[in-house]
Design an enzyme around this catalytic site. Structure first.
Site, PDB file in Angstrom:
ATOM      1  N   GLU A  25     -57.890 101.382  90.494  1.00 54.10           N
ATOM      2  CA  GLU A  25     -57.453 102.696  90.952  1.00 54.10           C
ATOM      3  C   GLU A  25     -56.002 102.986  90.576  1.00 54.10           C
ATOM      4  O   GLU A  25     -55.201 102.082  90.371  1.00 54.10           O
ATOM      5  CB  GLU A  25     -57.644 102.830  92.461  1.00 54.10           C
ATOM      6  N   CYS A  53     -48.736 105.782  90.176  1.00 50.99           N
ATOM      7  CA  CYS A  53     -48.733 104.424  90.734  1.00 50.99           C
ATOM      8  C   CYS A  53     -49.787 103.637  89.954  1.00 50.99           C
ATOM      9  O   CYS A  53     -50.978 103.926  90.018  1.00 50.99           O
ATOM     10  CB  CYS A  53     -49.049 104.489  92.227  1.00 50.99           C
ATOM     11  N   CYS A  85     -56.033  90.801  93.430  1.00 48.22           N
ATOM     12  CA  CYS A  85     -54.720  90.149  93.380  1.00 48.22           C
ATOM     13  C   CYS A  85     -54.848  88.761  93.985  1.00 48.22           C
ATOM     14  O   CYS A  85     -55.569  88.564  94.962  1.00 48.22           O
ATOM     15  CB  CYS A  85     -53.690  90.967  94.157  1.00 48.22           C
ATOM     16  N   CYS A  99     -51.504  88.674 100.324  1.00 46.06           N
ATOM     17  CA  CYS A  99     -50.693  89.176 101.437  1.00 46.06           C
ATOM     18  C   CYS A  99     -51.641  89.685 102.527  1.00 46.06           C
ATOM     19  O   CYS A  99     -52.634  90.346 102.228  1.00 46.06           O
ATOM     20  CB  CYS A  99     -49.753  90.279 100.972  1.00 46.06           C
ATOM     21  N   CYS A 110     -52.752  93.535 102.900  1.00 44.35           N
ATOM     22  CA  CYS A 110     -52.994  94.299 101.674  1.00 44.35           C
ATOM     23  C   CYS A 110     -54.455  94.242 101.241  1.00 44.35           C
ATOM     24  O   CYS A 110     -55.046  93.164 101.132  1.00 44.35           O
ATOM     25  CB  CYS A 110     -52.090  93.765 100.569  1.00 44.35           C
ATOM     26  N   CYS A 159     -52.505 101.708  98.210  1.00 44.32           N
ATOM     27  CA  CYS A 159     -53.078 101.249  96.943  1.00 44.32           C
ATOM     28  C   CYS A 159     -54.060 100.109  97.182  1.00 44.32           C
ATOM     29  O   CYS A 159     -53.825  99.243  97.991  1.00 44.32           O
ATOM     30  CB  CYS A 159     -51.974 100.754  96.024  1.00 44.32           C
TER      31      CYS A 159
END
Ligand code: SAH
Ligand code: SF4
Length: 368
Positions: A91, A112, A119, A123, A126, A350
């Site tokens: 995205e 962005c 990832c 974290c 997130c 995001c």
């Protein structure tokens, strides 16, 4: 596999054209079609000969990921979800915001950009981290996020008279940890920065990192003047390590030493991102520790109230706490902004649109 046309530079295309017995200047014509006229395939480049277009088709891919979904979760943000060639989802967000600094000028439109599918850094707050790491994006897939939005914008204008450029700024704050995809990231940014390419000035490009110390040092030694945003989110090791596993590998001392080196090499180019999470990092002690760090670098702080992520127990602090934290930073002489996103729902940050879509796909048809 063929190289993607969007991974090519003016120089690499000129070399290729010479090898084919074509005039070098035709390479500039092709890039003009791609970056200014937003051509989406070689046949749209009508002032290139048919023979040259055929050579391009034989030698380069011009795959364009379809736009799967587009939504408008907040007043100033528009999200785009793309389906990559291998079916993974990625995205991008377009943010229309008033300028944060005078040099940005009015009417800023910021892309962005995502750099990875998922990832690896995990974290706790997130959405991108929660679904794990899938793969790096290629430079072409990053450039395509930029061009895909430019093409979408042009398609809104029936007479195709949209301005040549929509996007004025880039923040690399989408899905993924950009500095762990270092080479492809720098290749993409060079293409987006080049005058014959995206044409976005280096000082209008911000790379956000969770704190990969060796790569921050490597970036400090590069000639480009990209801005660096550090996802701090905790102003002491104990708080930061609770929510960001990377802090155990590169604790604050090491991270801040790398920031000092970046600043020494580039000037005042660092800012800190700080998500406010209820009863975790929103205390007066954290506020003062954050102010001390920001003060050391004379750096700007972006406060972001936590956005709810499905399956995650954290909460956004109350408005009084958010405002109190912000005011205290200002009282302490820190330059700070509070990003009050109106789209505080689960799609707003995001990585969250993709997470939602993947959950929907798992649940099967009929879900929304
Ligand atoms: N990996 C890099 C790049 C962007 S991460 C980094 O960590 O800096 C994605 C961005 O979304 C970060 O700026 C993070 O601050 C923000 N973000 C992630 N989860 C969020 C949440 N739940 N609420 C608000 N912002 C969030
Ligand atoms: Fe990865 Fe950044 Fe999300 Fe952390 S905040 S999991 S580094 S994308």
């Amino acid at each position: 596999m063929k190289n993607h046309i969007l991974s090519q530079t003016l120089e690499s295309l000129q070399d290729e054209f010479l090898k084919w017995g074509e005039a070098r200047w035709r390479a500039g014509q092709l890039l003009d079609w791609i970056y200014r006229k937003h051509a989406g395939n070689f046949d749209e480049c009508t002032n290139l000969s048919k023979a040259l277009r055929q050579k391009l088709k034989d030698n380069f891919s011009f795959y364009i990921p379809p736009l799967l979904q587009q939504c408008d979760p907040g007043d100033e943000t528009r999200k785009f979800l793309w389906k990559l060639e291998d079916e993974h989802l990625v995205e991008s967000v377009l943010i229309e915001a008033p300028s944060e600094s005078a040099e940005d000028g009015p009417g800023r439109k910021t892309l962005c950009l995502s750099t990875q599918v998922g990832c690896a850094y995990g974290c706790k707050f997130c959405a991108s981290g929660r679904s794990g790491f899938v793969r790096n994006l290629t430079a072409a897939e990053m450039v395509e996020q930029f061009l895909g939005i430019e093409r979408w914008n042009r398609s809104l204008s029936p007479t195709r008279t949209a301005p040549e450029r929509l996007i004025s700024n880039i923040v690399v704050m989408g899905m993924g940890e950009p500095l762990s995809n270092y080479e492809e990231l720098l290749r993409a940014l060079a293409l987006l920065n080049a005058p014959w390419g995206g044409g976005v000035g280096a000082r209008k490009i911000t790379i956000s990192t969770s704190g990969l110390v060796p790569e921050i040092l490597r970036l400090a030694a590069e000639p480009e003047q990209y801005r660096l945003a550090i996802s701090l989110h905790g102003a002491s090791d104990s708080v930061r390590s609770r929510i960001m596993p990377i802090n155990r590998k590169y604790p604050l001392d090491a991270l801040l030493a790398a920031c000092a080196e970046y600043q020494r090499a580039k000037g005042r180019m660092i800012s800190f991102e700080y998500i406010l999470i209820d009863r975790l990092n929103d205390t007066p002690e954290q506020c003062h520790a954050l102010a001390a760090i920001a003060n050391r670098f004379r750096a700007h702080v972006n406060l972001i109230p936590y956005n709810r992520v499905e399956g995650c127990d954290f909460k956004r602090p109350g408005q009084d706490v958010i405002q109190g934290f912000y005011r205290e930073l200002l009282n302490l002489g820190i330059s700070a902004t509070l990003r009050q996103e109106k789209g505080g729902d689960m799609n707003a940050a995001c990585g969250q649109l993709r997470l939602r879509k993947m959950q929907d796909l798992k649940r099967g048809p009929g879900s929304s």
